[in-house]
Enzyme design. Structure first.
Site, PDB file in Angstrom:
ATOM      1  CD  GLN A  71      -2.896   1.116   2.422  1.00  0.00           C
ATOM      2  OE1 GLN A  71      -2.285   0.096   3.468  1.00  0.00           O
ATOM      3  NE2 GLN A  71      -3.274   1.877   2.902  1.00  0.00           N
ATOM      4  CE1 TYR A  83      -3.682   4.325  -0.335  1.00  0.00           C
ATOM      5  CE2 TYR A  83      -4.806   4.466   1.788  1.00  0.00           C
ATOM      6  CZ  TYR A  83      -5.236   3.612   0.765  1.00  0.00           C
ATOM      7  OH  TYR A  83      -6.414   3.305  -0.146  1.00  0.00           O
ATOM      8  CB  SER A  84       2.547   6.739   4.638  1.00  0.00           C
ATOM      9  OG  SER A  84       1.391   5.736   5.623  1.00  0.00           O
ATOM     10  CB  SER A 140       3.080  -3.151   5.550  1.00  0.00           C
ATOM     11  OG  SER A 140       3.359  -2.546   6.310  1.00  0.00           O
ATOM     12  CD  GLU A 147      -5.212  -0.169   6.486  1.00  0.00           C
ATOM     13  OE1 GLU A 147      -5.462   0.445   6.255  1.00  0.00           O
ATOM     14  OE2 GLU A 147      -4.377  -0.294   7.154  1.00  0.00           O
TER      15      GLU A 147
HETATM   16  C1  LIG Z   1       3.536  -1.364  11.468  1.00  0.00           C
HETATM   17  C2  LIG Z   1       3.148   0.227  10.493  1.00  0.00           C
HETATM   18  C3  LIG Z   1       3.144  -0.259   9.081  1.00  0.00           C
HETATM   19  C4  LIG Z   1       1.881   0.884   7.859  1.00  0.00           C
HETATM   20  N1  LIG Z   1       1.840   0.244   7.166  1.00  0.00           N
HETATM   21  C5  LIG Z   1       1.776   1.286   6.027  1.00  0.00           C
HETATM   22  C6  LIG Z   1       1.657   0.637   4.731  1.00  0.00           C
HETATM   23  O1  LIG Z   1       1.589  -0.351   4.117  1.00  0.00           O
HETATM   24  N2  LIG Z   1       1.922   1.772   3.575  1.00  0.00           N
HETATM   25  C7  LIG Z   1       1.241   3.020   4.313  1.00  0.00           C
HETATM   26  O2  LIG Z   1       1.506   4.328   3.509  1.00  0.00           O
HETATM   27  N3  LIG Z   1       1.750   3.635   5.145  1.00  0.00           N
HETATM   28  C8  LIG Z   1       1.708   2.979   6.863  1.00  0.00           C
HETATM   29  N4  LIG Z   1       1.813   3.096   7.883  1.00  0.00           N
HETATM   30  C9  LIG Z   1       1.885   4.630   8.232  1.00  0.00           C
HETATM   31  C10 LIG Z   1       1.096   4.751   8.820  1.00  0.00           C
HETATM   32  O3  LIG Z   1      -0.335   4.807   7.919  1.00  0.00           O
HETATM   33  C11 LIG Z   1       1.103   6.210   9.551  1.00  0.00           C
HETATM   34  O4  LIG Z   1       2.173   6.088   9.942  1.00  0.00           O
HETATM   35  C12 LIG Z   1      -0.106   7.011   9.890  1.00  0.00           C
HETATM   36  O5  LIG Z   1      -1.096   7.253   9.149  1.00  0.00           O
HETATM   37  C13 LIG Z   1       0.595   7.862  10.840  1.00  0.00           C
HETATM   38  O6  LIG Z   1       1.178   9.241   9.533  1.00  0.00           O
HETATM   39  P1  LIG Z   1       2.587   9.780  10.365  1.00  0.00           P
HETATM   40  O7  LIG Z   1       3.352   8.394  10.598  1.00  0.00           O
HETATM   41  O8  LIG Z   1       2.917  10.439   9.027  1.00  0.00           O
HETATM   42  O9  LIG Z   1       2.435  10.414  11.510  1.00  0.00           O
HETATM   43  P2  LIG Z   1       1.906  11.656  11.821  1.00  0.00           P
HETATM   44  O10 LIG Z   1       0.381  12.143  10.781  1.00  0.00           O
HETATM   45  O11 LIG Z   1       2.781  12.599  11.565  1.00  0.00           O
HETATM   46  O12 LIG Z   1       1.178  11.862  13.225  1.00  0.00           O
HETATM   47  C14 LIG Z   1       2.348  12.391  14.203  1.00  0.00           C
HETATM   48  C15 LIG Z   1       1.006  12.665  15.148  1.00  0.00           C
HETATM   49  O13 LIG Z   1       0.094  13.303  15.622  1.00  0.00           O
HETATM   50  C16 LIG Z   1      -1.021  13.330  15.229  1.00  0.00           C
HETATM   51  N5  LIG Z   1      -1.854  13.951  14.559  1.00  0.00           N
HETATM   52  C17 LIG Z   1      -2.029  14.012  13.477  1.00  0.00           C
HETATM   53  N6  LIG Z   1      -3.283  15.071  12.460  1.00  0.00           N
HETATM   54  C18 LIG Z   1      -3.346  15.075  13.871  1.00  0.00           C
HETATM   55  C19 LIG Z   1      -5.189  15.883  13.689  1.00  0.00           C
HETATM   56  N7  LIG Z   1      -5.894  16.088  12.680  1.00  0.00           N
HETATM   57  N8  LIG Z   1      -5.896  15.828  14.865  1.00  0.00           N
HETATM   58  C20 LIG Z   1      -4.661  15.303  15.976  1.00  0.00           C
HETATM   59  N9  LIG Z   1      -3.554  15.106  15.912  1.00  0.00           N
HETATM   60  C21 LIG Z   1      -2.685  14.595  14.940  1.00  0.00           C
HETATM   61  C22 LIG Z   1      -1.198  11.296  15.237  1.00  0.00           C
HETATM   62  O14 LIG Z   1      -2.109  10.637  16.108  1.00  0.00           O
HETATM   63  C23 LIG Z   1       0.359  11.384  15.446  1.00  0.00           C
HETATM   64  O15 LIG Z   1       0.217  10.631  16.644  1.00  0.00           O
HETATM   65  C24 LIG Z   1       2.061   1.988   8.659  1.00  0.00           C
HETATM   66  C25 LIG Z   1       2.187   2.351   9.967  1.00  0.00           C
HETATM   67  C26 LIG Z   1       2.694   0.909  10.659  1.00  0.00           C
HETATM   68  C27 LIG Z   1       3.591   1.714  12.155  1.00  0.00           C
END
Ligand SMILES: Cc1cc2nc3c(=O)[nH]c(=O)nc-3n(C[C@H](O)[C@H](O)[C@H](O)COP(=O)(O)OP(=O)(O)OC[C@H]3O[C@@H](n4cnc5c(N)ncnc54)[C@H](O)[C@@H]3O)c2cc1C
Length: 398
Positions: free
Chosen positions: A131, A133-134, A166, A249
């Site tokens: 996937q 996305y991120s 992932s 999901e």
């Molecule tokens: C084990 C694992 C597997 C993953 N697998 C995939 C994958 O296969 N494909 C993929 O694309 N991504 C994947 N991800 C990524 C995951 O989707 C992102 O980590 C997640 O969406 C959070 O984004 P970020 O890490 O950029 O954190 P950020 O978005 O930068 O967030 C940082 C902090 O700020 C808080 N925050 C952010 N926005 C807000 C808001 N509007 N209001 C209040 N609080 C807020 C969050 O809750 C968090 O605590 C995976 C992550 C993990 C841990």
């Protein structure tokens, strides 16, 4: 509220249970209990063969229509399948990104050619998916994706970087959120594009996790190419498709997982007896609380099902992700208290494996982040389930 399954559903349960008992034998017996949290990138070839076996019998994608290789299972039956799967200790699903995310998305948003081309490879595990996305600057604020796709004749040319992808190291394909109109408001210039991983323009670099595994990677697209027709849901119409995938999901696939948690709970209880922690009154209270919360989790799933006359999840399902991820984290924390000082030891030498409970603790820290962090889940509950005012926008470009 009816919290019982029907006779037909119980017959379906029996069928699933028998099939799993008859098939988790021989070469597949070693897979019992494997591929779970902190163990997701182990036994890849063996788990792929298992996925193929599931697919041959129609169990890889039970909720999909029969014509696409599923069993046209109802929501109840899908949950029953997941419960029995966990009860049997069958391995973590290697193909889950295809079976739970992309497949349902294609069935819902894809055209006939896309369904015909991609669904069979998901069912028989000949094509695994990841996937895309991120990105470094697009996680919770997913609409900020910067990876670009530009049409060049009959092909998209893709440039950019994804992160936390992932299964990138085992996948043949990735569904990539790309910006295809840089002038449009940010939710409106995104397309959902299917991109082959095995090409020169795609490079992945595994990221080492706390558990020592590398289940996810950074993925770099440098003039990567994919045919023009591999856009799902229309050009610049990818946002609603992306949201659809996220709903799958967080949906029914997680409703049966309290049984997997129950198996982990058994290991925690065993460790409590072994270490003598079970005699500590405070630990006993914490263990009892976990058991109660696990039961609440199951009752909540049943309540969700009893409200879903349309075979779709209702708004009460929106609390599931928040509930199970926090509970799982608590289980990890109590497990570490039980292991005591031993929980802190992990020499950096090859061949020293983590205790299963250490893996649980470390991996469960991620549960409250992926598929939408706790804070984002609370926003979803507030805005979409309770109808509260929307979160104020910080960005000036919407
Ligand atoms: C084990 C694992 C597997 C993953 N697998 C995939 C994958 O296969 N494909 C993929 O694309 N991504 C994947 N991800 C990524 C995951 O989707 C992102 O980590 C997640 O969406 C959070 O984004 P970020 O890490 O950029 O954190 P950020 O978005 O930068 O967030 C940082 C902090 O700020 C808080 N925050 C952010 N926005 C807000 C808001 N509007 N209001 C209040 N609080 C807020 C969050 O809750 C968090 O605590 C995976 C992550 C993990 C841990």
């Amino acid at each position: 509220m009816d919290l019982q399954f029907s006779k037909e559903d119980e017959a379906f349960r029996e069928e699933v249970r028998t099939w799993l008992e008859d098939n988790l034998l021989g070469e597949f017996a070693q897979l019992k209990g494997r591929g779970g949290p902190g163990d997701e990138d182990e036994l890849i070839a063996e788990r792929r063969a298992w996925e193929k076996r599931l697919g041959e019998a129609g169990w890889a994608c039970v909720a999909w229509p029969k014509e696409h290789g599923g069993k046209s299972a109802t929501l109840n039956q899908e949950v029953i399948f997941n419960e029995e799967y966990a009860r049997s200790k069958a391995p973590g699903r290697l193909g889950h990104i295809g079976t739970e995310l992309l497949g349902p998305t294609l069935i819902h948003f894809g055209n006939e050619e896309q369904k015909k081309r991609f669904l069979p490879g998901i069912v028989d595990a000949s094509e695994l998916w990841c996937q895309g996305y991120s990105e470094p600057n697009a996680g919770s604020d997913l609409a900020n994706v910067q990876t670009q796709a530009v049409l060049d004749g009959d092909e998209w040319v893709i440039n950019g970087q994804k992160i936390w992808t992932s299964h990138a190291h085992v996948a043949q394909w990735c569904f990539v959120l790309c910006r295809t109109d840089t002038d449009a408001p940010k939710h409106k210039g995104i397309s959902y594009i299917l991109v082959p991983m095995n090409q020169e323009g795609v490079e992945y670099r595994p990221i080492r996790q706390m558990t020592g595994n590398s289940e996810f990677s950074e993925v770099f697209f440098t003039d990567a190419r994919t045919p023009k027709e591999n856009v799902v849901g229309g050009i610049n119409a990818g946002w609603k498709v992306a949201m659809g995938t996220l709903a799958f999901e967080r949906g029914a696939s997680t409703l049966g997982q309290q049984l997997a948690f129950n198996s982990e709970m058994d290991i925690i209880l065993e460790a409590a007896k072994e270490t003598g922690a079970s005699k500590d009154p405070l630990i006993r209270q914490k263990l009892a609380a976990l058991k109660v919360e696990l039961n609440i989790m199951r009752l909540n799933s049943l309540r969700t099902l009893s409200h879903s006359e349309t075979n779709e999840l209702g708004r009460e399902a929106m609390i599931n992700k928040l509930y199970w991820s926090n509970l799982h984290r608590k289980m990890g924390e109590v497990a570490m208290e039980i292991l005591g000082q031993e929980s802190l030891v992990r020499p950096e030498t090859e061949g020293y494996d983590l205790h299963k409970l250490q893996r649980l603790f470390l991996f469960s820290r991620a549960d409250t982040i992926y598929a939408g962090s706790n804070q984002i889940q609370r926003n979803i509950i507030g805005e979409r389930a309770l109808g509260l005012p929307r979160e104020p926008k910080v960005s000036t470009k919407t």
